[in-house]
Write a protein that holds these residues in place. Sequence first.
Motif, PDB file in Angstrom:
ATOM      1  N   ASP A  31       0.830  -1.212   0.000  1.00  0.00           N
ATOM      2  CA  ASP A  31       0.000   0.000   0.000  1.00  0.00           C
ATOM      3  C   ASP A  31       0.863   1.260   0.000  1.00  0.00           C
ATOM      4  O   ASP A  31       0.592   2.216  -0.722  1.00  0.00           O
ATOM      5  N   ALA A  80       1.200   4.001  -3.037  1.00  0.00           N
ATOM      6  CA  ALA A  80       0.930   5.421  -2.815  1.00  0.00           C
ATOM      7  C   ALA A  80       2.116   6.279  -3.258  1.00  0.00           C
ATOM      8  O   ALA A  80       1.939   7.319  -3.894  1.00  0.00           O
ATOM      9  N   VAL A  97      -4.061   9.469  -4.846  1.00  0.00           N
ATOM     10  CA  VAL A  97      -4.028   8.221  -4.076  1.00  0.00           C
ATOM     11  C   VAL A  97      -5.459   7.897  -3.675  1.00  0.00           C
ATOM     12  O   VAL A  97      -6.134   8.722  -3.067  1.00  0.00           O
ATOM     13  N   THR A 135      -4.584   5.842   1.605  1.00  0.00           N
ATOM     14  CA  THR A 135      -3.340   5.139   1.909  1.00  0.00           C
ATOM     15  C   THR A 135      -2.257   6.159   2.142  1.00  0.00           C
ATOM     16  O   THR A 135      -2.068   7.078   1.373  1.00  0.00           O
TER      17      THR A 135
END
Length: 115
Positions: free
Chosen positions: A88, A92, A102, A112
Amino acid sequence: MARRTGDPSTLRWLGYALGFRLPPENREWVKHDLIDAGWRIRMLVRQCVILTPIAAVFLALPGSWGLRGLIARLVFGLGLALVAMYGDSLRAARLRQHQLPVPEDPDLGGPTDAR
């Protein structure tokens, strides 16, 4: 499989896999790669492409096959584990690198890596 509009060349894809930024004409492809379903699998595949030559170097070093194999498996396994754990955050950062928004992550209760 048909190519998507804005697909990077093989050389550009390798640069992208290594963390380089793609030019603006590939923005839609990057958006698909990082947001559409299956982005985690694509991220792991990119990591495999990066880790394979590194693991091969360790296999080519002198020493016993057992030790060389263990080191290569550790490099490969730990590299994939890190991408799985921090996917994650990596996604991002890559979205920000390409100046893309994002997305909200309902599992985390917000975007995130919100800053």
